[in-house]
Every structure is written in structure tokens, then in C-alpha cells.
Design a protein around this motif. Structure first.
Motif, mmCIF file in Angstrom:
data_model
loop_
_atom_site.group_PDB
_atom_site.id
_atom_site.type_symbol
_atom_site.label_atom_id
_atom_site.label_comp_id
_atom_site.label_asym_id
_atom_site.label_seq_id
_atom_site.Cartn_x
_atom_site.Cartn_y
_atom_site.Cartn_z
ATOM 1 N N GLU A 62 0.704 -1.211 0.009
ATOM 2 C CA GLU A 62 -0.023 0.090 -0.130
ATOM 3 C C GLU A 62 0.841 1.434 -0.084
ATOM 4 O O GLU A 62 0.243 2.395 -0.498
ATOM 5 N N THR A 63 2.171 1.018 0.514
ATOM 6 C CA THR A 63 2.896 2.337 0.699
ATOM 7 C C THR A 63 3.891 2.653 -0.387
ATOM 8 O O THR A 63 5.048 3.334 -0.351
ATOM 9 N N GLY A 64 3.652 1.468 -1.330
ATOM 10 C CA GLY A 64 4.711 1.617 -2.613
ATOM 11 C C GLY A 64 6.048 0.843 -2.583
ATOM 12 O O GLY A 64 7.000 1.129 -3.227
ATOM 13 N N TYR A 65 6.166 0.192 -1.629
ATOM 14 C CA TYR A 65 7.597 -0.778 -1.443
ATOM 15 C C TYR A 65 7.070 -2.057 -2.007
ATOM 16 O O TYR A 65 7.044 -2.932 -1.462
ATOM 17 N N GLU A 66 7.156 -2.074 -3.555
ATOM 18 C CA GLU A 66 6.753 -3.313 -4.106
ATOM 19 C C GLU A 66 7.969 -4.368 -3.934
ATOM 20 O O GLU A 66 7.536 -5.491 -3.824
ATOM 21 N N LYS A 67 9.102 -3.881 -4.082
ATOM 22 C CA LYS A 67 9.973 -4.902 -3.950
ATOM 23 C C LYS A 67 10.095 -5.551 -2.562
ATOM 24 O O LYS A 67 10.119 -6.708 -2.618
#
Length: 172
Positions: free
Chosen positions: A46-51
Motif C-alpha cells: 500500500e505504501t509503494g514498497y513493491e520490491k
């Protein structure tokens, strides 16, 4: 079958975990618990830390496989959404069945009504959680449990798909 309460409950709501475990036991639902588990990683996504989310998902899957987990029952709506939708989409070898605890409870109550020891005749309002409802399509089952227990359900003006967010943003 593993009961997975989620990291929010483990950190802040131990009484919720104890209550759910009591319910599962009273309904004769067999489950194991683990004292060592990681967060599902949904908040990373949700906070954009896909890796980092992908790394977390892989570590969790490896951990569950090492424990021979075939099914997860979770009382955390975010964990249910993440395990059942996100993991199954990103991890080709994810084959663990995931069930929200409301489904486990409802199935058991429907199969054996003798578990219902008291009927309540009070009006209640049920708020549709974003992760269980809007993101996972589970609206009726919590209402069915309340109905089986005798509660008179009063619907919010905006409910189900139109429910307003409670602002918790995944238990934060």
C-alpha cells in the motif's frame, strides 16, 4: 490449518486473538498457531514498497511451506486480501487455501446449530470493512452470523459496496 491473527492483533489486540481462539475451539475447528511469523506485507504494498512486498511474500510462503501449512484461517481482513488475492497473483506456486474467520465460523454454525447457545434480540449495526468487503467481496457472511445469533441488523445508509471507509487504512 493455521490460525493467523495478523501483526496488528498480535501487537495491539491480544484479547481479540484469545477470543477468536476460544470461538474456534468451541466450534471444534482444529487449528495450529505460530509464535514466530512475519507481517503479511500488505502495508508495504500500500505504501509503494513493491520490491520489499514481494520479498516479504516469498519469505512468508517459504515459511508456511516449511510448516506444511495447507490452509490459513485469518481474523485480519487485510491478511485475507493479501494472502488470497495478492500472493496468489504474484507467487505462481502459492497453493495455500485462505479463509477469513467469518467464513469458518459461519460454515460451522450452519453445519451444527447446537453451537448457538444464546439468542440475542438486540439491534446491531455492522460496518463493512474495506478489506473484507470492497476488496474481497465478503458482505453477507458477517450479516448471516449476526442473524443466526438472533441480532436485528440495522443497515448503515451507505453499506456493502457503498460503505464509507472507517479510516483505519489496514489497521493503522
Amino acid at each position: 490449518t493455521l490460525y493467523f491473527p495478523g501483526c496488528h492483533s498480535s501487537a495491539f489486540s491480544l484479547n481479540f486473538i484469545e477470543n477468536y481462539q476460544k470461538i474456534l475451539k468451541k466450534l471444534n475447528i482444529e487449528f495450529d498457531t505460530l509464535s514466530d511469523f512475519m507481517c503479511c506485507g500488505g502495508i508495504l504494498d500500500e505504501t509503494g514498497y513493491e520490491k520489499q512486498f514481494r520479498t516479504s511474500a516469498r519469505k512468508n510462503m517459504d515459511f508456511f511451506k516449511s510448516k506444511s501449512t495447507k490452509k490459513i484461517i485469518t481474523s485480519c481482513a487485510m491478511c485475507f486480501k493479501v494472502f488470497s488475492k495478492d500472493y496468489s497473483q504474484m507467487l505462481p506456486d502459492w497453493d495455500i487455501q485462505v479463509e477469513p474467520i467469518v467464513i469458518s465460523i459461519l460454515n460451522k454454525l450452519n453445519a451444527d446449530k447446537s453451537h448457538i447457545k444464546a439468542i440475542f434480540y438486540e439491534p446491531v449495526i455492522y460496518l463493512d470493512y474495506c478489506y473484507l468487503g470492497r476488496y474481497s467481496g465478503i458482505y453477507q457472511e458477517p450479516r448471516d452470523i449476526l442473524s443466526l445469533l438472533g441480532y436485528k441488523l440495522i443497515e448503515m445508509p451507505h453499506n456493502k459496496e457503498e460503505a464509507t471507509c472507517d479510516g483505519s487504512c489496514g489497521n493503522l
